[in-house]
Each structure stands twice: as structure tokens, then as C-alpha cells.
Design a protein around this motif. Structure first.
Motif, PDB file in Angstrom:
ATOM      1  N   VAL A  56       0.834  -1.206   0.000  1.00  0.00           N
ATOM      2  CA  VAL A  56       0.000   0.000   0.000  1.00  0.00           C
ATOM      3  C   VAL A  56       0.866   1.253   0.000  1.00  0.00           C
ATOM      4  CG1 VAL A  56      -1.620   1.370   1.372  1.00  0.00           C
ATOM      5  CG2 VAL A  56      -1.999  -1.080   1.080  1.00  0.00           C
ATOM      6  N   PHE A  57       1.865   1.299   0.870  1.00  0.00           N
ATOM      7  CA  PHE A  57       2.694   2.496   1.016  1.00  0.00           C
ATOM      8  C   PHE A  57       3.667   2.673  -0.151  1.00  0.00           C
ATOM      9  CE2 PHE A  57       2.099   1.670   5.759  1.00  0.00           C
ATOM     10  CZ  PHE A  57       1.061   2.585   5.855  1.00  0.00           C
ATOM     11  N   GLN A  58       4.236   1.585  -0.633  1.00  0.00           N
ATOM     12  CA  GLN A  58       5.169   1.594  -1.763  1.00  0.00           C
ATOM     13  C   GLN A  58       6.362   2.531  -1.562  1.00  0.00           C
ATOM     14  OE1 GLN A  58       3.141   2.049  -5.537  1.00  0.00           O
ATOM     15  NE2 GLN A  58       1.577   0.547  -4.997  1.00  0.00           N
ATOM     16  N   PRO A  59       7.121   2.358  -0.474  1.00  0.00           N
ATOM     17  CA  PRO A  59       8.345   3.153  -0.310  1.00  0.00           C
ATOM     18  C   PRO A  59       9.376   2.737  -1.353  1.00  0.00           C
ATOM     19  CG  PRO A  59       8.257   1.392   1.300  1.00  0.00           C
ATOM     20  CD  PRO A  59       6.931   1.364   0.594  1.00  0.00           C
ATOM     21  N   LYS A  60      10.382   3.543  -1.523  1.00  0.00           N
ATOM     22  CA  LYS A  60      11.434   3.234  -2.496  1.00  0.00           C
ATOM     23  C   LYS A  60      12.057   1.874  -2.173  1.00  0.00           C
ATOM     24  CE  LYS A  60      15.698   5.111  -4.478  1.00  0.00           C
ATOM     25  NZ  LYS A  60      16.683   6.234  -4.412  1.00  0.00           N
ATOM     26  N   GLY A  61      12.130   1.004  -3.177  1.00  0.00           N
ATOM     27  CA  GLY A  61      12.688  -0.325  -3.009  1.00  0.00           C
ATOM     28  C   GLY A  61      11.690  -1.371  -2.542  1.00  0.00           C
ATOM     29  N   TRP A  62      10.417  -1.044  -2.535  1.00  0.00           N
ATOM     30  CA  TRP A  62       9.427  -1.970  -1.999  1.00  0.00           C
ATOM     31  C   TRP A  62       9.275  -3.230  -2.841  1.00  0.00           C
ATOM     32  CZ3 TRP A  62       4.639  -3.536  -4.055  1.00  0.00           C
ATOM     33  CH2 TRP A  62       4.246  -2.907  -5.237  1.00  0.00           C
ATOM     34  N   GLU A  63       9.466  -3.114  -4.150  1.00  0.00           N
ATOM     35  CA  GLU A  63       9.332  -4.308  -4.990  1.00  0.00           C
ATOM     36  C   GLU A  63      10.386  -5.345  -4.624  1.00  0.00           C
ATOM     37  OE1 GLU A  63       9.781  -1.222  -6.161  1.00  0.00           O
ATOM     38  OE2 GLU A  63       8.409  -0.782  -7.842  1.00  0.00           O
ATOM     39  N   SER A  64      11.627  -4.890  -4.433  1.00  0.00           N
ATOM     40  CA  SER A  64      12.698  -5.803  -4.036  1.00  0.00           C
ATOM     41  C   SER A  64      12.408  -6.417  -2.673  1.00  0.00           C
ATOM     42  CB  SER A  64      14.037  -5.045  -4.000  1.00  0.00           C
ATOM     43  OG  SER A  64      15.066  -5.864  -3.500  1.00  0.00           O
ATOM     44  N   PHE A  65      11.872  -5.612  -1.776  1.00  0.00           N
ATOM     45  CA  PHE A  65      11.539  -6.108  -0.441  1.00  0.00           C
ATOM     46  C   PHE A  65      10.515  -7.240  -0.520  1.00  0.00           C
ATOM     47  CE2 PHE A  65       8.691  -6.025   3.233  1.00  0.00           C
ATOM     48  CZ  PHE A  65       9.590  -6.209   4.276  1.00  0.00           C
ATOM     49  N   THR A  66       9.452  -7.043  -1.271  1.00  0.00           N
ATOM     50  CA  THR A  66       8.397  -8.052  -1.336  1.00  0.00           C
ATOM     51  C   THR A  66       8.876  -9.344  -1.988  1.00  0.00           C
ATOM     52  OG1 THR A  66       7.570  -7.068  -3.413  1.00  0.00           O
ATOM     53  CG2 THR A  66       6.546  -6.346  -1.361  1.00  0.00           C
ATOM     54  N   GLU A  67       9.875  -9.245  -2.852  1.00  0.00           N
ATOM     55  CA  GLU A  67      10.411 -10.448  -3.498  1.00  0.00           C
ATOM     56  C   GLU A  67      11.353 -11.216  -2.575  1.00  0.00           C
ATOM     57  OE1 GLU A  67      12.300  -9.208  -7.059  1.00  0.00           O
ATOM     58  OE2 GLU A  67      10.431  -8.625  -8.069  1.00  0.00           O
ATOM     59  N   SER A  68      12.133 -10.502  -1.775  1.00  0.00           N
ATOM     60  CA  SER A  68      13.185 -11.160  -0.992  1.00  0.00           C
ATOM     61  C   SER A  68      12.804 -11.450   0.455  1.00  0.00           C
ATOM     62  CB  SER A  68      14.455 -10.295  -0.998  1.00  0.00           C
ATOM     63  OG  SER A  68      14.200  -9.025  -0.416  1.00  0.00           O
ATOM     64  N   TYR A  69      11.845 -10.728   1.003  1.00  0.00           N
ATOM     65  CA  TYR A  69      11.511 -10.895   2.421  1.00  0.00           C
ATOM     66  C   TYR A  69      10.367 -11.914   2.528  1.00  0.00           C
ATOM     67  CZ  TYR A  69      11.066  -9.587   7.334  1.00  0.00           C
ATOM     68  OH  TYR A  69      11.065  -9.603   8.713  1.00  0.00           O
ATOM     69  N   THR A  70      10.709 -13.173   2.718  1.00  0.00           N
ATOM     70  CA  THR A  70       9.746 -14.266   2.629  1.00  0.00           C
ATOM     71  C   THR A  70       9.257 -14.781   3.980  1.00  0.00           C
ATOM     72  OG1 THR A  70      11.561 -15.861   2.500  1.00  0.00           O
ATOM     73  CG2 THR A  70      10.654 -15.032   0.414  1.00  0.00           C
ATOM     74  N   GLU A  71       9.835 -14.294   5.075  1.00  0.00           N
ATOM     75  CA  GLU A  71       9.381 -14.684   6.398  1.00  0.00           C
ATOM     76  C   GLU A  71       9.742 -13.588   7.395  1.00  0.00           C
ATOM     77  OE1 GLU A  71      11.332 -18.177   7.766  1.00  0.00           O
ATOM     78  OE2 GLU A  71      13.353 -17.393   7.424  1.00  0.00           O
ATOM     79  N   LEU A  72       9.057 -13.619   8.537  1.00  0.00           N
ATOM     80  CA  LEU A  72       9.313 -12.606   9.551  1.00  0.00           C
ATOM     81  C   LEU A  72      10.640 -12.915  10.230  1.00  0.00           C
ATOM     82  CD1 LEU A  72       7.823 -10.114  10.702  1.00  0.00           C
ATOM     83  CD2 LEU A  72       7.036 -11.584  12.560  1.00  0.00           C
ATOM     84  N   ALA A  73      11.653 -12.090   9.935  1.00  0.00           N
ATOM     85  CA  ALA A  73      12.994 -12.322  10.469  1.00  0.00           C
ATOM     86  C   ALA A  73      13.763 -11.014  10.473  1.00  0.00           C
ATOM     87  CB  ALA A  73      13.733 -13.352   9.619  1.00  0.00           C
ATOM     88  N   GLU A  74      14.800 -10.957  11.294  1.00  0.00           N
ATOM     89  CA  GLU A  74      15.701  -9.806  11.279  1.00  0.00           C
ATOM     90  C   GLU A  74      16.325  -9.690   9.885  1.00  0.00           C
ATOM     91  OE1 GLU A  74      16.879  -7.789  13.916  1.00  0.00           O
ATOM     92  OE2 GLU A  74      15.799  -8.708  15.603  1.00  0.00           O
ATOM     93  N   ALA A  75      16.545  -8.441   9.439  1.00  0.00           N
ATOM     94  CA  ALA A  75      17.134  -8.255   8.117  1.00  0.00           C
ATOM     95  C   ALA A  75      17.924  -6.951   8.073  1.00  0.00           C
ATOM     96  CB  ALA A  75      16.054  -8.253   7.035  1.00  0.00           C
ATOM     97  N   ASP A  76      18.996  -6.977   7.293  1.00  0.00           N
ATOM     98  CA  ASP A  76      19.797  -5.778   7.039  1.00  0.00           C
ATOM     99  C   ASP A  76      20.253  -5.869   5.594  1.00  0.00           C
ATOM    100  OD1 ASP A  76      21.363  -3.574   6.991  1.00  0.00           O
ATOM    101  OD2 ASP A  76      22.709  -4.180   8.606  1.00  0.00           O
TER     102      ASP A  76
END
Length: 287
Positions: A232-252
């Protein structure tokens, strides 16, 4: 004729007695308890009165127990004057609101909290997010019934016992509950809740921070809510986030970070009223 007259007189007296019993009916134990919780010092209704007293010293906000009803009245506010009755009908407390009567409908917030306080519900803080989630997601529940027509709506709240709120595990933040536009260069601050999940979003399309909280601990409801919110918000880089973030976990990662179960000090930088019953995550998009 005298016999008939006596019978008519007897019927009249019987009817008058019945009507007087109805008129002076004592409120049920539950209704009296909910009223007492509504007007108790420190209740949501009491806090509202204290807040408005500072800005509207002439305004009055009253609640009265009248037979089988709790009647709330506002006067001298300049914009929200009126009177609304919440009447017990069996196991429910029912009120009707005309179309566009947002001031009246807002009173549901105080009545819902009073029900939770009366039954000493450990998860009473979830009752309004639960109500929000039911409406936004179109879920049906025995705890809350809404009938709409051209004149407005009639709302019925269950008062015969604590709310089970079994639908909580179906509620996630989604496009239905996050009725916001996609981010732009303008800075914004958004907030929403549904069931056990709450979210605060601050920033703009290039630099955006999300505080995500869930009652009882972060789980798949939080993950689904986060993914829906990012779409909904679509911040910069959100497409990459939705593709790579597949589970609730710490990320950097490049363009975003995710920190789970953050401590109270970090949460306090975003909101003033962190709830100890919630676990929180902070998600940041940007450099």
C-alpha cells in the motif's frame, strides 16, 4: 352494565400497573455494571470529558442510567450536541444512529471499553481494533451486529458475558484497513489497527519507518500485515523487499532493515504509549 364497567376498570388498573412496572424497571446487573464502568474515574469516557473541559469549559458530557438504557448527552459543544440511548435488548445493548451521525457513532468506543472493563477482560484493549477489523474485513460476529438502512444504522453490542473475539486470528492489516495513498515526496504519518496488529508509519517515499506491533507476540499475522502495508505504502525499493523478504525475520539488506522484538526505548522514540502486551518490530526503508 355495572359488571362490564368493573371489568373495564380492573383491566385499566392492571394495564396501568404493568406500564408503571415497565417505566420504573430496574436496570439489569450487567447494564448497571457497564454504566458504572463507563463513568468510572479514569475510564475512556471520563478521560474524554477531562480533555474537552480544558478547551470547552461550558460544554457538558453526561451519561445517565434510565431504566433499561444508558443515555449519553452532549450540550453546549457548538457542534456535537445531542442525546443517544443505548438500550438493553436481551443479551445486547443497542443504539441507532442517523446517517452521517459520526458524533453518535463515536460513542461506541466508550461503550465497548466499558463492557471490557466490566467483565475485566485481559484483552480489553483489543476490543476497538477488533471492531475496526470486523467492519473493514466484512466479518460477522455474535459480539457486534450492525444493521444498515437508508436512515442510518443500528449497532448491537453483546453484554451477557466477555467477548470471545475468536475472529482475531483472521484479522490482518490490508488495503481494506489501510486506506492510504502510496507515498510521495511529502512527509506523512499514518496509523492503523485491526485485531491484534497495529501499525504506525512515518516519513516519505525515500525514507520511511514502520512500527509494527502485535498483541501477544509477532507471528504470521504481523508478517502478512507488513507485506500488505508495504504494497500500500510503496516506499522506495518496496518491490525488491516483497520479493526477498519471505518470512518474519531480522534483516539488514540494501534499502531496508528489519528489527524484531525491539525494546521499549526504541518503541518510545516513535510512540508514547507502548503497550507491554505487544511485541514490536521496526522496519526502515531508505539509506
Amino acid at each position: 352494565m355495572k359488571k362490564i364497567a368493573k371489568i373495564i376498570t380492573l383491566l385499566t388498573l392492571t394495564l396501568a400497573l404493568l406500564l408503571s412496572q415497565v417505566a420504573f424497571a430496574e436496570p439489569s446487573e450487567a447494564l448497571r455494571g457497564i454504566y458504572d464502568a463507563l463513568v468510572a474515574e479514569g475510564s475512556a469516557f471520563d478521560q474524554m470529558k477531562v480533555m474537552y473541559a480544558e478547551y470547552m469549559p461550558d460544554a457538558t458530557f453526561d451519561a445517565a442510567l434510565d431504566g433499561d438504557s444508558i443515555v449519553i448527552s452532549f450540550a453546549n459543544t457548538g457542534y456535537a450536541d445531542g442525546s443517544w440511548s443505548f438500550t438493553q435488548d436481551g443479551d445486547y445493548l443497542t443504539a441507532s444512529f442517523a446517517s452521517g451521525d459520526m458524533n453518535g457513532a463515536a460513542l461506541i468506543i466508550y461503550m465497548v471499553q466499558a463492557i471490557g472493563d466490566y467483565y475485566d477482560m485481559s484483552n480489553a484493549s483489543l476490543m476497538m481494533p477488533y471492531v475496526n477489523g470486523l467492519g473493514a474485513m466484512g466479518l460477522e460476529s455474535d459480539n457486534l451486529k450492525i444493521v444498515q438502512d437508508e436512515a442510518g444504522e443500528t449497532v448491537s453490542l453483546y453484554i451477557a458475558g466477555p467477548w470471545d473475539m475468536k475472529e482475531l486470528d483472521e484479522m490482518v492489516l490490508s488495503a481494506d484497513t489501510l486506506s492510504f495513498d502510496a507515498l510521495s515526496e511529502d512527509s506523512v504519518s499514518y496509523g492503523s489497527s485491526a485485531g491484534k496488529v497495529m501499525l504506525i508509519g512515518n516519513g516519505d517515499v525515500n525514507d520511511f519507518t514502520i512500527l509494527l506491533g502485535e498483541f501477544g507476540g509477532l507471528d504470521d499475522l504481523a508478517y502478512q500485515s507488513l507485506m500488505n502495508a508495504v504494497a500500500v505504502f510503496q516506499p522506495k525499493g518496496w518491490e525488491s523487499f516483497t520479493e526477498s523478504y519471505t518470512e518474519l525475520a531480522e534483516a539488514d539488506a540494501d534499502g531496508y532493515t528489519v528489527a524484531l522484538n525491539v525494546d521499549e526505548a526504541i518503541v518510545g522514540e516513535i510512540i508514547d504509549d507502548a503497550n507491554a502486551d505487544y511485541s514490536y518490530a521496526v522496519i526502515h526503508f531508505g539509506e
